[in-house]
Design an enzyme around this catalytic site. Structure first.
Site, PDB file in Angstrom:
ATOM      1  N   CYS A  45      45.819  -5.421  18.662  1.00 29.73           N
ATOM      2  CA  CYS A  45      47.289  -5.447  18.683  1.00 29.73           C
ATOM      3  C   CYS A  45      47.806  -6.873  18.529  1.00 29.73           C
ATOM      4  O   CYS A  45      48.813  -7.114  17.839  1.00 29.73           O
ATOM      5  CB  CYS A  45      47.812  -4.865  19.997  1.00 29.73           C
ATOM      6  SG  CYS A  45      47.248  -3.186  20.323  1.00 29.73           S
TER       7      CYS A  45
HETATM    8  C1  BEZ Z   1      43.146  -3.440  20.686  1.00 30.20           C
HETATM    9  O1  BEZ Z   1      44.269  -3.757  20.386  1.00 30.20           O
HETATM   10  O2  BEZ Z   1      42.196  -4.160  20.468  1.00 30.20           O
HETATM   11  C2  BEZ Z   1      42.889  -2.113  21.359  1.00 30.20           C
HETATM   12  C3  BEZ Z   1      43.870  -1.512  22.097  1.00 30.20           C
HETATM   13  C4  BEZ Z   1      43.617  -0.302  22.716  1.00 30.20           C
HETATM   14  C5  BEZ Z   1      42.363   0.286  22.588  1.00 30.20           C
HETATM   15  C6  BEZ Z   1      41.380  -0.326  21.810  1.00 30.20           C
HETATM   16  C7  BEZ Z   1      41.637  -1.526  21.194  1.00 30.20           C
END
Ligand code: BEZ
Length: 212
Positions: A45
């Site tokens: 994210c």
């Molecule tokens: C991420 O942004 O890396 C992420 C967020 C939620 C679950 C898995 C990865």
């Protein structure tokens, strides 16, 4: 009932990092890319929100406003913004909606309980100036989205609206386009496509990209 292409998207009022947003008023006459991420302070994210900030000039060129969302609260968004700016080398130049009460997430069906019953998936909604839904996309939490592809789709949608052309597989800016099947009258074709066209089949007519 999930939102479907062609639907008028529902309005909402929700808190964001730039203050309260009434969606319809905030969107005005612009196109909008509304996109959710699962959680603040997570790695994929962080890269995604940085990339959208980096692409702001490209969105501006196309009259598109970006709006991010997660179920985190606004204090969390403010804290995370500092990390995004530090790690991605950008200034966050668009709002992040804070949706801890899930008002918008539920309205737009961004929580998919069999994937995760508390967090939003990676949803994208491209909405035109008439508030009509033009694209939806859902990615899993583990896969960052390709925002260049979303710009490509916006280019395609705007070409269709402005010039009555569609875009073929793997089209990129500058490639030939397809005359939409709705246009059948040869006189109208000549008038609308002064650069000419090639009839490969009666239903497959290629023309140079009209706005190049
Ligand atoms: C991420 O942004 O890396 C992420 C967020 C939620 C679950 C898995 C990865």
């Amino acid at each position: 009932m999930p939102l479907r292409l062609g639907d008028i998207v529902p309005n909402f009022t929700q808190t964001s990092t730039t203050g309260e947003i009434n969606f319809y008023e905030w969107a005005g006459e612009s196109w909008v890319i509304l996109f959710s991420h699962p959680k603040d302070f997570t790695p994929v994210c962080t890269t995604e929100l940085g990339e959208v900030a980096r692409l702001k000039p490209e969105f501006d060129k196309r009259n598109v406003k970006a709006l991010a969302l997660s179920v985190d609260d606004v204090e969390s968004h403010f804290g995370w913004t500092k990390d995004i700016e530090e790690t991605q080398g950008v200034t966050l130049n668009y709002p992040i909606l804070a949706d801890p009460d899930r008002r918008v997430s539920d309205l737009y069906d961004m929580i998919h309980p069999n994937a995760n019953d508390t967090l939003t998936v990676r949803s994208v909604f491209i909405i035109d100036p008439n508030k009509k839904l033009r694209l939806t996309l859902t990615y899993p939490a583990s896969t960052g989205r390709n925002f260049d592809e979303l710009l490509r789709v916006i280019d395609s949608l705007q070409l269709t609206d402005n010039y009555s052309v569609a875009t073929p597989a793997n089209w990129k800016d500058g490639d030939d386009c397809v005359i939409v099947p709705l246009i059948k009258d040869p006189k109208e074709i000549k008038q609308k496509f002064p650069k000419g066209y090639k009839e490969v089949k009666p239903y497959l007519r290629m023309t140079p990209q009209p706005n190049k």
